[in-house]
Design an enzyme around this catalytic site. Structure first.
Site, PDB file in Angstrom:
ATOM      1  N   ASP A 153      -7.224   1.294  -3.290  1.00  0.00           N
ATOM      2  CA  ASP A 153      -5.780   1.147  -3.196  1.00  0.00           C
ATOM      3  C   ASP A 153      -5.255   2.358  -2.428  1.00  0.00           C
ATOM      4  O   ASP A 153      -5.972   3.344  -2.222  1.00  0.00           O
ATOM      5  CB  ASP A 153      -5.130   1.032  -4.587  1.00  0.00           C
ATOM      6  CG  ASP A 153      -3.753   0.375  -4.498  1.00  0.00           C
ATOM      7  OD1 ASP A 153      -3.163   0.370  -3.403  1.00  0.00           O
ATOM      8  OD2 ASP A 153      -3.251  -0.127  -5.529  1.00  0.00           O
TER       9      ASP A 153
HETATM   10  C1  BGC Z   1      -0.374  -1.339  -3.958  1.00  0.00           C
HETATM   11  C2  BGC Z   1      -1.338  -2.343  -3.368  1.00  0.00           C
HETATM   12  C3  BGC Z   1      -0.995  -2.591  -1.927  1.00  0.00           C
HETATM   13  C4  BGC Z   1      -0.992  -1.279  -1.181  1.00  0.00           C
HETATM   14  C5  BGC Z   1      -0.654  -1.425   0.281  1.00  0.00           C
HETATM   15  C6  BGC Z   1      -0.250  -0.097  -3.111  1.00  0.00           C
HETATM   16  O1  BGC Z   1       0.813   0.682  -3.546  1.00  0.00           O
HETATM   17  O2  BGC Z   1      -0.792  -1.000  -5.254  1.00  0.00           O
HETATM   18  O3  BGC Z   1      -1.273  -3.551  -4.091  1.00  0.00           O
HETATM   19  O4  BGC Z   1      -1.890  -3.499  -1.381  1.00  0.00           O
HETATM   20  O5  BGC Z   1      -0.024  -0.431  -1.771  1.00  0.00           O
HETATM   21  O6  BGC Z   1       0.653  -1.804   0.460  1.00  0.00           O
END
Ligand code: BGC
Length: 735
Positions: A273
């Site tokens: 993530d």
């Molecule tokens: C989220 C993810 C997301 C990523 C990119 C993170 O803050 O937890 O689900 O895919 O950001 O936007």
């Protein structure tokens, strides 16, 4: 005798070795492992390393987007020399996202209803159509890696991201998540499944340490991932922010090496993530660090290089990670079917997908005296609240879609970041109701003054109060009450007019202190691009409501396994602003899950708790009857039975199969049955064997006890229609 190596491969290796032009390099070898190996062999050590780090788009290299690449959550530079495209990553669980509408101004996409709404359809086919639609739009916009497939279980109903997740139930979440992924990937692009694992709340998500015993974890959250991976075969798994049993999920060798690779034989790659990496933890199973900025600590950059130079990791570790990434790109056709930079989108067809899902996902929770559907003789209707005059609410954060045609309304919350911007999809329930009720006067009151609204309500034949709960990534809700005095609004309006319908637009369950006063309630969730039309069609009876709850609505916070939100004392959950602040104690905090394997509805069943609305609940404008149950046991359990539509309208029943395991009902399968009036169908449901089993950590695998099992075929977990017993043979299943 070993088969001779095909000439094409020999030539390809040679051509790559001398670094010839891109066209010559990728030979049509169907086996993705072979192709990945060939490409890897042609890469320099630096190129291999570069594949392991993604960037948030910035202004100067290395994070400057290549020309023509759309702005989004992240990218991984491509390698033109070997025909590898830039990996263009966008969030995509509910449509191609464009958070706050600021990432790509005016670049709208079809906004699907929330995952909770999709799950309420209990329809793998519809969810897959939704995924395929998202994938098609992503291709047309130039994206080839979609951060979709959220299958975290709804363990915490206050979680601000529950609208991105399907259900509290492992089987329902896993099956639907798998189909969403399959739909996305049918477009020759990668989908993730995320967030692996136990990312059940936003409060303190980057620091919290989720504790759960292995068997419970395997039977619930991990099972949802396992099923989603088996069905959807995602190219990538996104590891979560939080710790799991003391170790960060993205450096958790148990999760990534033991469970994912060794036990599940997963062949794709693990991406982190955004900002979830804390060390160059390649040996723990992470393959790609996502969403970095040049100023960040270069874990999967210079720090990994240092580890290589010092012999703490080997070149083979980097190769293995690069190979997994390449393999997914070949296996899914990302290399062979490059995405367009800009292609037309069939907006009308895609809006229809959103509408079909919204209609299938609306749940009629209560309908005393058959107040709904709206009677043709109704002359005066008052619509109140929640900006129902212009559109329908969506959730906030990285999954937020700028709806096609632009939002009907955008509201910035005071002091809150852009990713907590409220956006309403341009589908007005008021206008859609007016179009369907040509002989009625349909008026609107914005609901900001409950006393005024209640006074007005007296003069109408029917009142429809829209209420909303905005939820977003990065903040949980403090409790399950409707904000801004809306509970008072409903109570006052319903007291003034007995014919009051409540339409709830929420991310998940809410409390309803006014429920005994309101004869009819519809859960519309976040209903997406055509939400207003779907709501109007259900209220007027053009569509017979077919949704069933994928989550339990608790009667009070006391019923929850954690009555107080863990970490709420350490973080400001009101603003979400302090989410990324370092915990003042510097230690994070532990979240325990007292329910363990008894997640969601199982907890209520175990404790004998009566929720506000039970898992699987949902009404219809017709009636269904069940009969002639026949159970088969032995090696596998299946239930066959008749379902009949005993009413006067066509309708959909979701027949649910529950099996008692160690005293608690578990959802073991379901069937979505579409029936004309008077029609009967024979339905067979096969039970998922891992739902019937317990995970045995001593012998590493599932153990299905031999003996008698109590089986129920139900219209909801609290509404059994048929029951019987089946005898099953003892069985062991691989982990
Ligand atoms: C989220 C993810 C997301 C990523 C990119 C993170 O803050 O937890 O689900 O895919 O950001 O936007």
């Amino acid at each position: 005798m070993p088969a001779p190596r095909p000439i094409a491969i020999l030539i390809a290796s040679w051509v790559i070795a001398v670094g010839a032009s891109a066209q010559a390099q990728v030979q049509p070898v169907s086996d993705p492992d072979t192709r990945a190996r060939q490409t890897l062999e042609a890469m320099t050590p630096q190129e291999r390393l570069a594949l392991l780090r993604g960037f948030i788009p910035g202004l100067t290299p290395p994070d400057k987007l290549p020309a023509g690449t759309p702005n989004s959550a992240g990218f991984v530079p491509g390698l033109a020399r070997l025909g590898l495209p830039t990996l263009t990553e966008t969030d995509a669980s509910l449509g191609v996202s464009n958070m706050g509408g600021v990432m790509r101004p005016n670049d709208g996409a079809t906004a699907l209803p929330s995952a909770a709404a999709m799950a309420s359809s209990w329809s793998p086919e519809l969810v897959e159509r939704g995924g395929a639609m998202i994938g098609a739009e992503a291709r047309a916009k130039g994206f080839n890696v979609l951060l979709a497939g959220g299958v975290n279980l709804v363990r915490e109903p206050r979680n601000g991201r529950n609208f991105e997740y399907f259900s509290e139930d492992p089987l329902l979440s896993g099956v639907l998540g798998g189909h969403a992924i399959g739909g996305v990937q049918s477009n020759h692009i990668v989908s993730t499944v995320k967030h692996f694992a136990l990312n059940a709340q936003e409060t303190g998500r980057t620091e919290l340490d989720a504790h759960m015993d292995e068997a419970s974890l395997r039977e619930t959250d991990l099972l949802a991932f396992q099923l989603a991976i088996e069905i959807g075969q995602p190219g990538s798994v996104m590891c979560a922010y939080n710790k799991v049993n003391t170790v960060y999920a993205c450096e958790n060798s148990f999760l990534l090496n033991d469970v994912l690779r060794r036990d599940w034989k997963y062949k794709g790659y693990v991406m982190s993530d955004w900002g979830a990496v804390h060390s160059p933890s390649i040996r723990q199973g992470l393959d790609q660090e996502s969403g970095t900025k040049p100023k960040d600590k270069p874990y999967f950059g210079a720090l990994l290089s240092q580890d290589l130079a010092a012999g703490r990791v080997q070149a083979a570790d980097v190769d293995r990670a690069a190979l997994r990434i390449l393999r997914s790109l070949y296996a899914l056709g990302v290399v062979d079917h490059p995405v367009a930079q800009r292609a037309p989108i069939d907006e009308a067809a895609h809006a229809q997908v959103a509408q079909d899902i919204a209609e299938a996902g609306l749940v009629l929770l209560k309908n005393d005296g058959d107040l709904l559907p709206i009677k043709p003789a109704t002359r005066r209707v008052l619509v109140i609240g929640a900006h129902a005059d212009v559109g329908v609410l969506g959730g906030g954060g990285s999954s937020q879609v700028l709806p096609m045609g632009g939002p009907a309304l955008t509201l910035d919350l005071p002091g809150e970041p852009i990713w907590h911007r409220k956006m309403y999809a341009p589908s007005s329930p008021l206008a859609e109701l007016r179009a369907r009720l040509p002989n009625a006067t349909v008026s609107y009151d914005d609901g900001t003054d409950p006393i005024r609204a209640a006074a007005a309500a007296i003069d109408y034949d029917l009142v429809i109060v829209f209420v909303e709960q905005f939820t977003a990534e990065g903040k949980d809700v403090a409790d399950l009450s409707l904000p801004g005095g809306q509970d008072q609004l409903v109570a006052k309006v319903a007291a003034a007019n007995r014919n009051t319908v409540v339409v709830l637009e929420s991310g998940g369950p809410v409390l309803m202190p006014w429920l005994d006063k309101a004869p009819a309630v519809v859960a519309a969730w976040y209903s997406g691009q055509r939400g207003g039309r779907a709501i109007a069609r259900v209220l007027t009876g053009e569509v017979n409501p077919a949704g069933r709850l994928p989550v339990t609505f608790p009667a009070s916070l006391d019923q929850l396994p954690n009555p107080a939100l863990p970490g709420a004392d350490k973080y400001s959950i009101e603003t979400g602003k302090s989410l990324y602040d370092v915990d003042p104690t510097g230690r994070g905090f532990i979240v325990t899950y007292p329910e363990g394997a008894d997640v969601g509805h199982r907890w209520y069943d175990r404790r004998g708790l009566k929720p506000l609305f039970a898992f699987g609940h949902g009404l219809s404008y017709t009636r269904f009857s069940y009969g002639n149950l026949a159970l088969t046991g032995g090696d596998a359990l299946s239930a066959s039975f008749d379902v009949s539509n005993a009413g006067a309208r066509a309708g959909v029943e979701i027949a649910q199969l529950y099996v008692r395991i160690d005293g608690v009902r578990r959802l073991a399968g379901w069937s979505r049955v579409d029936l004309e009036p008077g029609q009967t169908r024979r339905v067979t449901i096969q039970a998922e064997p891992r739902i019937l089993a317990r995970y045995d950590t001593r012998k590493a695998g599932w153990r299905l006890k031999g003996g008698r099992y109590v089986v129920e075929v139900s219209a909801a977990i609290d509404a059994p229609r048929l029951s019987g017993e089946a005898r099953l043979k003892a069985r062991r299943l691989k982990p």
